[in-house]
Design a protein around this motif. Structure first.
Motif, short mmCIF file in Angstrom:
data_model
loop_
_atom_site.label_atom_id
_atom_site.label_comp_id
_atom_site.label_asym_id
_atom_site.label_seq_id
_atom_site.Cartn_x
_atom_site.Cartn_y
_atom_site.Cartn_z
N ILE A 30 6.44 -10.20 -3.51
CA ILE A 30 5.36 -9.64 -4.19
C ILE A 30 5.79 -9.77 -5.49
CG2 ILE A 30 4.07 -7.76 -4.86
CD1 ILE A 30 3.60 -8.93 -1.93
N LEU A 31 7.31 -9.43 -5.84
CA LEU A 31 7.77 -9.56 -7.28
C LEU A 31 8.82 -10.59 -7.05
CD1 LEU A 31 8.40 -5.84 -8.35
CD2 LEU A 31 6.37 -7.30 -8.82
N ALA A 32 9.12 -11.27 -8.27
CA ALA A 32 10.19 -12.13 -8.17
C ALA A 32 11.20 -11.95 -9.60
CB ALA A 32 9.86 -13.93 -8.41
N HIS A 50 12.18 0.63 -3.81
CA HIS A 50 10.66 -0.10 -3.81
C HIS A 50 10.86 -1.54 -4.63
CE1 HIS A 50 9.05 3.41 -1.92
NE2 HIS A 50 9.26 4.26 -2.78
N VAL A 51 11.41 -1.75 -5.67
CA VAL A 51 11.56 -2.99 -6.15
C VAL A 51 12.25 -3.98 -5.24
CG1 VAL A 51 12.67 -4.49 -7.97
CG2 VAL A 51 11.52 -2.37 -8.48
N LEU A 89 10.78 -0.73 -16.43
CA LEU A 89 10.01 0.03 -15.37
C LEU A 89 10.61 1.47 -15.35
CD1 LEU A 89 10.12 -2.26 -12.25
CD2 LEU A 89 8.00 -1.34 -13.48
N ARG A 90 11.92 1.74 -15.40
CA ARG A 90 12.52 3.11 -15.32
C ARG A 90 11.77 4.17 -16.53
NH1 ARG A 90 17.55 1.18 -15.28
NH2 ARG A 90 17.99 2.12 -17.11
N ALA A 91 11.43 3.28 -17.70
CA ALA A 91 10.92 4.24 -18.87
C ALA A 91 9.46 4.40 -18.53
CB ALA A 91 10.94 3.47 -20.15
N MET A 105 0.79 -1.29 -0.05
CA MET A 105 0.00 -0.30 -0.03
C MET A 105 0.95 1.41 -0.03
SD MET A 105 -2.94 -0.74 -0.54
CE MET A 105 -3.67 -2.23 -0.44
N HIS A 106 1.65 1.24 -0.85
CA HIS A 106 2.46 2.57 -1.10
C HIS A 106 2.40 2.83 -2.61
CE1 HIS A 106 6.01 5.17 -1.89
NE2 HIS A 106 6.02 5.09 -0.57
N PRO A 107 2.05 4.25 -3.04
CA PRO A 107 1.84 4.70 -4.16
C PRO A 107 2.70 4.25 -5.29
CG PRO A 107 1.05 6.52 -2.87
CD PRO A 107 2.11 5.19 -1.93
N VAL A 108 3.81 4.17 -5.05
CA VAL A 108 4.91 3.88 -6.18
C VAL A 108 5.06 2.38 -6.25
CG1 VAL A 108 7.65 3.97 -6.64
CG2 VAL A 108 6.48 5.81 -5.78
N ARG A 109 5.02 1.70 -5.02
CA ARG A 109 4.75 0.27 -5.13
C ARG A 109 3.63 -0.24 -5.83
NH1 ARG A 109 7.03 -0.56 1.07
NH2 ARG A 109 9.01 0.11 0.50
N LEU A 110 2.61 0.37 -5.71
CA LEU A 110 1.27 0.12 -6.46
C LEU A 110 1.80 0.21 -7.85
CD1 LEU A 110 -1.45 1.37 -4.09
CD2 LEU A 110 -1.16 -1.25 -4.90
N ARG A 111 2.30 1.29 -8.28
CA ARG A 111 2.51 1.56 -9.88
C ARG A 111 3.50 0.52 -10.31
NH1 ARG A 111 4.51 7.46 -10.09
NH2 ARG A 111 4.35 7.15 -12.32
N ILE A 112 4.38 0.06 -9.53
CA ILE A 112 5.17 -0.82 -9.70
C ILE A 112 4.80 -2.30 -10.11
CG2 ILE A 112 7.44 -2.32 -9.31
CD1 ILE A 112 8.35 0.20 -7.95
#
Length: 177
Positions: free
Chosen positions: A57-59, A48-49, A33-35, A12-19
């Motif tokens: 959450i990510l692998a 955040h990654v 992701l950077r682009a 529940m962090h805005p940047v993490r949700l976007r990722i």
């Protein structure tokens, strides 16, 4: 006082949700992701990654050398950015409200980005329905939805388009209390 949910703290962090949204059902490289998130600094993005990878959450599904650096390809991990019922019960009232509002804000941002597409309305749909269910019914509904949706969560197929399906279960106040 309820203890904080670790997954909620991570997701529940805005940047993490976007990722998480960028990764979606496909693998993306850190360069992609950077682009896709040009307003997020590289250091912030990598921090955040790392938090999302640490929380499963990510692998990291692939690594390759690019001009001396290691570029990672990321995909959704085992926890798939889902806050389960046990974790929801552990949240305090304020944390629960904030998590839900973050979810709604992210959904609104997704809507805004998608609405710039000319074919947007061809794929748009939203609605609300009330169901009469028990907790056992909800378990069955969730299992059947997972079974139904799984074939559509795979890699892009010819003629397919990526859409976001968001769900929210909000119980009515118990009238018997």
């Amino acid at each position: 006082m309820p203890k904080k949910s670790p997954i909620a703290d991570v997701v529940m962090h805005p940047v993490r949700l976007r990722i998480i949204q960028q990764v979606g059902t496909r693998g993306v490289t850190t360069s992609e992701l950077r682009a896709a998130l040009p307003d997020v600094t590289q250091a912030t993005l990598y921090r955040h990654v790392a938090a999302l990878v640490e929380a499963d959450i990510l692998a990291v599904v692939d690594e390759r050398r690019v001009r001396g650096a290691v570029e990672r390809t990321l995909a959704l991990g085992g926890r798939m950015a889902h806050v389960d019922h046990a974790e929801l019960r552990e949240m305090g009232e304020q944390e629960l409200r904030q998590s839900f509002l973050t979810f709604l804000a992210h959904l609104g941002e997704t809507f805004d980005r998608a609405s710039t597409d000319g074919a947007f309305r061809d794929f748009l749909g939203f609605g609300q329905v009330q169901l009469q269910v028990t907790t056992a019914d909800l378990t069955e509904i969730q299992a059947r939805l997972t079974e139904l949706l799984t074939p559509y969560m795979t890699a892009k197929r010819p003629g397919s388009r990526t859409v976001t399906l968001a769900t929210a279960l909000i119980p009515e106040p118990d009238e018997e209390r």
